[in-house]
Design a protein around this motif. Sequence first.
Motif, PDB file in Angstrom:
ATOM      1  N   GLN A 130      -7.126   5.594 -27.368  1.00  0.00           N
ATOM      2  CA  GLN A 130      -7.499   5.917 -25.993  1.00  0.00           C
ATOM      3  C   GLN A 130      -6.275   6.219 -25.144  1.00  0.00           C
ATOM      4  O   GLN A 130      -6.287   7.127 -24.298  1.00  0.00           O
ATOM      5  N   LEU A 131      -5.210   5.453 -25.347  1.00  0.00           N
ATOM      6  CA  LEU A 131      -3.977   5.709 -24.601  1.00  0.00           C
ATOM      7  C   LEU A 131      -3.386   7.063 -24.941  1.00  0.00           C
ATOM      8  O   LEU A 131      -2.926   7.799 -24.061  1.00  0.00           O
ATOM      9  N   GLU A 132      -3.416   7.424 -26.237  1.00  0.00           N
ATOM     10  CA  GLU A 132      -2.889   8.722 -26.660  1.00  0.00           C
ATOM     11  C   GLU A 132      -3.732   9.853 -26.090  1.00  0.00           C
ATOM     12  O   GLU A 132      -3.207  10.882 -25.657  1.00  0.00           O
ATOM     13  N   ASP A 133      -5.067   9.671 -26.081  1.00  0.00           N
ATOM     14  CA  ASP A 133      -5.949  10.677 -25.489  1.00  0.00           C
ATOM     15  C   ASP A 133      -5.649  10.838 -24.009  1.00  0.00           C
ATOM     16  O   ASP A 133      -5.603  11.961 -23.482  1.00  0.00           O
ATOM     17  N   SER A 134      -5.438   9.705 -23.334  1.00  0.00           N
ATOM     18  CA  SER A 134      -5.154   9.755 -21.902  1.00  0.00           C
ATOM     19  C   SER A 134      -3.855  10.497 -21.624  1.00  0.00           C
ATOM     20  O   SER A 134      -3.775  11.294 -20.682  1.00  0.00           O
ATOM     21  N   ARG A 135      -2.849  10.256 -22.429  1.00  0.00           N
ATOM     22  CA  ARG A 135      -1.572  10.949 -22.245  1.00  0.00           C
ATOM     23  C   ARG A 135      -1.723  12.442 -22.476  1.00  0.00           C
ATOM     24  O   ARG A 135      -1.147  13.259 -21.751  1.00  0.00           O
ATOM     25  N   ALA A 136      -2.461  12.800 -23.508  1.00  0.00           N
ATOM     26  CA  ALA A 136      -2.666  14.223 -23.797  1.00  0.00           C
ATOM     27  C   ALA A 136      -3.390  14.916 -22.645  1.00  0.00           C
ATOM     28  O   ALA A 136      -3.020  16.030 -22.242  1.00  0.00           O
ATOM     29  N   GLN A 166      -3.411  13.962 -19.543  1.00  0.00           N
ATOM     30  CA  GLN A 166      -2.506  14.028 -18.395  1.00  0.00           C
ATOM     31  C   GLN A 166      -1.523  15.192 -18.532  1.00  0.00           C
ATOM     32  O   GLN A 166      -1.214  15.864 -17.540  1.00  0.00           O
ATOM     33  N   LEU A 167      -1.046  15.414 -19.752  1.00  0.00           N
ATOM     34  CA  LEU A 167      -0.129  16.533 -19.989  1.00  0.00           C
ATOM     35  C   LEU A 167      -0.830  17.866 -19.743  1.00  0.00           C
ATOM     36  O   LEU A 167      -0.273  18.779 -19.129  1.00  0.00           O
ATOM     37  N   ARG A 198      -1.200  18.210 -15.966  1.00  0.00           N
ATOM     38  CA  ARG A 198       0.057  18.427 -15.248  1.00  0.00           C
ATOM     39  C   ARG A 198       0.600  19.836 -15.464  1.00  0.00           C
ATOM     40  O   ARG A 198       1.141  20.445 -14.545  1.00  0.00           O
ATOM     41  N   LYS A 226      -5.225   2.091 -28.749  1.00  0.00           N
ATOM     42  CA  LYS A 226      -4.082   2.986 -28.923  1.00  0.00           C
ATOM     43  C   LYS A 226      -4.535   4.435 -28.896  1.00  0.00           C
ATOM     44  O   LYS A 226      -3.902   5.303 -28.277  1.00  0.00           O
TER      45      LYS A 226
END
Length: 599
Positions: free
Chosen positions: A7-13, A15-16, A19, A5
């Motif tokens: 890692q997923l949050e880090d990945s989203r951050a 990506q933001l 972008r 979880k």
Amino acid sequence: MSERKDQLEDSRALQLLDRHWKWVTLAAWVILCAWFTYNRWAQIYSFTLVDTDDNMRISQVRALLAGQDWFDLRQYRLNPPFGADIHWSRLVDLPLAGLILLLRPLVGGPDAERIAVAVAPLLPYLLLLFGLALTARRLVHPAAYALCFVALFSAGSANGMFMPTRIDHHGWQLALLSIAVAGLADPKRARGGATLGIASAMSLAIGLELLIYLALAAAATVLFWIDDKDEKRRLAAYAATLAGGTALAFLLFASNANRAAVCDALSPVWLSDALLGGALLFAIAFLSPADWKRRLALAAGAGIVVALFHALMWPHCLSRLEGVSPEVQELWLDNVREARPLYRHGWRIATMTAALPVTGLIGWALLAIRNRGDRSLFRRTLAAAAPLVAATSLLLWQTRTGPAAQMLGIVGAIAILWVLAPFARSIRRPLFQTAAIVLLAMIGLGAIVPTVMQFAPAKKQTPRDIAITRANRQCNSLAGLRPIAQQPKGMVFTFVDLGPRIITVTHHNAVIGPYHRNGEQIADVMKAFRGNEANARATLAKYHADYLLICPNSSTTTLFLAAAPKGFYGQLNRGQVPAWLQPVELPKDSPFKMWRIAR
């Protein structure tokens, strides 16, 4: 499950951040500008232009707005009626002049200038942030750029070039250098070459201080092509934009004086080099033989042709570009603080200046190791690191390379954090993992040395140190100069470093400022204060001086007293004032001493 979880949050951050990188960069610029303005509000309000070049810049802008010819950069309030030959260009005057013209009808002349000197230095800072962001995105990670903005807080010397009231040209040059490095890092060949060529041409239009870094960038672009024939588009774009941009810059910004074959500014000397070099590079890019050895031979031949052309056509530009006489070198230039090597500034200044560049060198090495598997990425990494190697090495020659070295070290420094963070996070013991991440963050953000320095015992200020600091501050202040401005207008004979401030905030004229093309005037002033009374009186008569002005205990006076304790300034300092000097009554708290000169 929790680890996944995270890692997923880090990945989203990440990506933001990737972008929206342009908006993040713009927001960082606004926040940093607000912080700088808050910290310098007192200096803005009091129109405190500490550096001599900042004072000269606003005086040049005023002369332009008053109708002085665009190509005439002589400052006629220094050494009138002949004026002082200033080797700058008008490019950096444009934002200042534009802001003043825009604001003057709304807030009046004085406040328009206050706002202009506050805002103008912040404009190139946006370019700097974008240059750093682009380099970090292209070489480290698309989201790593945000760390650069935090690391900037450790780059005191670099930030100092962009502070409100710091209106000299060095901020623009640093910003363009960051864009040039971003061009080297660009994987899109034609765009990267064009970016480098345009940034180099604009930097040359402003001044030659960064010439060595631009030359390294040019060499790197040629080496790209030697290593990979497909880099011909980068080389051709660089050659065309460098030659065309330099020619356009010369036509638009070269002053009347710089249209002669001078060595210290964009002149026919450097224009011809750029045109010849650009033409040869474009030609060899067009040929682009398949064999790398033939490409190497063509590049070497082009380099030899340009070198021979420069040496045979402009032999007077093979030595130090300032072209000052040995006398002026000894009397003045060797005593300029920023022209001294770093090791002559004491361990505190040396440590704080060199910490970020040295950290950056380590980071660039780690980044090169990480990127070595991709040939193109590896090339671009080495090329972007090369200017930092030069800037850090040059600190052993002159401290003035410190701001460039710090700026160039930022991407390397944050690379340490980015490359080594996965190893730190792999540590299983939470306490050790946290300690490792914190340590990496402090190193990668350039904070570890400033933090450690907080615990180092402070250097005890001697009464002499305190007196020098107070004199330097007060003699530059509006309050200190107000009684001087209230005297009838005249020619003021004073220290070289005081001349620009005198013409900026009073109606008086002065003999000269610290501008190397005016070696005769600089030597005369230095010898007048170091020599005997007869020489001083003859020199003051030569310049038709109405007043003699000194600032006791200021930094300049330490040079006079050390070199000639029995000289003219030493006599004045001891109260031995000749009869031909009539004292001007100043307030008791004035930092100055002033005399009228009897005819």
